[in-house]
Design a protein around this motif. Structure first.
Motif, PDB file in Angstrom:
ATOM      1  N   ARG A   1      -3.092   4.701  -2.119  1.00  0.00           N
ATOM      2  CA  ARG A   1      -3.402   3.595  -3.024  1.00  0.00           C
ATOM      3  C   ARG A   1      -3.266   2.291  -2.259  1.00  0.00           C
ATOM      4  NH1 ARG A   1       0.079   6.604  -7.348  1.00  0.00           N
ATOM      5  NH2 ARG A   1      -1.566   7.648  -8.491  1.00  0.00           N
TER       6      ARG A   1
ATOM      7  N   ASP B   1       0.667   2.762 -11.448  1.00  0.00           N
ATOM      8  CA  ASP B   1       0.809   2.403 -10.043  1.00  0.00           C
ATOM      9  C   ASP B   1       2.229   1.926  -9.736  1.00  0.00           C
ATOM     10  OD1 ASP B   1       0.769  -0.001 -11.354  1.00  0.00           O
ATOM     11  OD2 ASP B   1      -0.672  -0.954 -10.009  1.00  0.00           O
TER      12      ASP B   1
ATOM     13  N   PRO C   1       0.831  -1.210   0.000  1.00  0.00           N
ATOM     14  CA  PRO C   1       0.000   0.000   0.000  1.00  0.00           C
ATOM     15  C   PRO C   1       0.866   1.262   0.000  1.00  0.00           C
ATOM     16  CG  PRO C   1       0.046  -0.971   2.178  1.00  0.00           C
ATOM     17  CD  PRO C   1       0.794  -1.905   1.281  1.00  0.00           C
TER      18      PRO C   1
ATOM     19  N   SER D   1      -2.119  14.162  -3.105  1.00  0.00           N
ATOM     20  CA  SER D   1      -1.908  12.762  -3.501  1.00  0.00           C
ATOM     21  C   SER D   1      -2.938  11.873  -2.828  1.00  0.00           C
ATOM     22  CB  SER D   1      -0.509  12.295  -3.104  1.00  0.00           C
ATOM     23  OG  SER D   1       0.470  13.068  -3.739  1.00  0.00           O
ATOM     24  N   GLN D   2      -3.301  10.817  -3.509  1.00  0.00           N
ATOM     25  CA  GLN D   2      -4.293   9.885  -2.984  1.00  0.00           C
ATOM     26  C   GLN D   2      -3.603   8.601  -2.521  1.00  0.00           C
ATOM     27  OE1 GLN D   2      -7.541  10.590  -2.647  1.00  0.00           O
ATOM     28  NE2 GLN D   2      -7.061  12.628  -3.406  1.00  0.00           N
TER      29      GLN D   2
ATOM     30  N   ARG E   1      -2.547  -0.572  -3.584  1.00  0.00           N
ATOM     31  CA  ARG E   1      -1.483  -1.422  -4.112  1.00  0.00           C
ATOM     32  C   ARG E   1      -0.664  -0.654  -5.139  1.00  0.00           C
ATOM     33  NH1 ARG E   1      -0.764  -4.623  -8.576  1.00  0.00           N
ATOM     34  NH2 ARG E   1       0.434  -6.536  -8.270  1.00  0.00           N
ATOM     35  N   VAL E   2       0.644  -0.601  -4.910  1.00  0.00           N
ATOM     36  CA  VAL E   2       1.585  -0.072  -5.891  1.00  0.00           C
ATOM     37  C   VAL E   2       2.663  -1.125  -6.113  1.00  0.00           C
ATOM     38  CG1 VAL E   2       1.191   2.385  -5.436  1.00  0.00           C
ATOM     39  CG2 VAL E   2       2.917   1.148  -4.127  1.00  0.00           C
TER      40      VAL E   2
END
Length: 167
Positions: free
Chosen positions: A85, A111, A74, A82-83, A87-88
């Motif tokens: 996420r 991502d 994560p 910025s948001q 999963r990157v």
């Protein structure tokens, strides 16, 4: 008695030798330049994300799982706007391990993230370090410039060592 060589052959030999030396220097110099440019080109693909972070999403990733070539986790942003996420993806290397937290920069339009900070900068320039090592062989052997070859090799080794130690 053997007839003497004509007097005109000595200057032509010097000219031929000069042309061959120039050809060797030009070809080895061009090869060296090509190797170094390729190293910079290969490094810049990642390095510009790490070094020019203005306007990019920055944050941290906690690596939760690793596959053969990538790791995931994560993303928690630290820059405004910025948001987060769920999963990157980060490239798996000797320094990326599951359970650890890394400072990262998000590559635009996806991502995928790359490490930031000193470790990220040094890791991004590892292809240039390899090019420096390869160019040192060409410079020392092909151009006959041993000291410059040792300098290039030393720079490549120093960059690889620094990247490994900060990893």
């Amino acid at each position: 008695m053997i007839p003497a060589m004509p007097a005109s052959s000595a200057p032509s030999r010097r000219i031929a030798g000069s042309v061959l030396r120039f050809g060797r220097l030009a070809s080895m110099g061009t090869l060296t330049l090509l190797i170094l440019v390729a190293g910079v080109w290969a490094s810049w693909g990642t390095a510009h994300h790490v070094m020019l972070t203005k306007g990019r999403e920055r944050g941290t990733v906690v690596v939760t799982a690793c596959g053969e070539s990538t790791c995931t986790g994560p993303f928690t942003p630290v820059t405004a706007g910025s948001q987060p996420r769920a999963r990157v993806v980060i490239e798996k290397s000797y320094a990326v391990r599951a359970g650890r937290t890394y400072d990262v920069v998000v590559k635009p339009g996806g991502d995928e993230v790359v490490r930031s900070g000193p470790a990220g900068i040094l890791y991004a320039w590892v292809p240039l370090a390899g090019a420096l090592l390869l160019a040192s062989v060409v410079v020392a052997g092909g151009l006959g410039l041993g000291r410059l070859g040792k300098l290039l090799a030393g720079a490549g080794i120093a960059l690889l060592t620094a990247a490994f130690l900060t990893g």
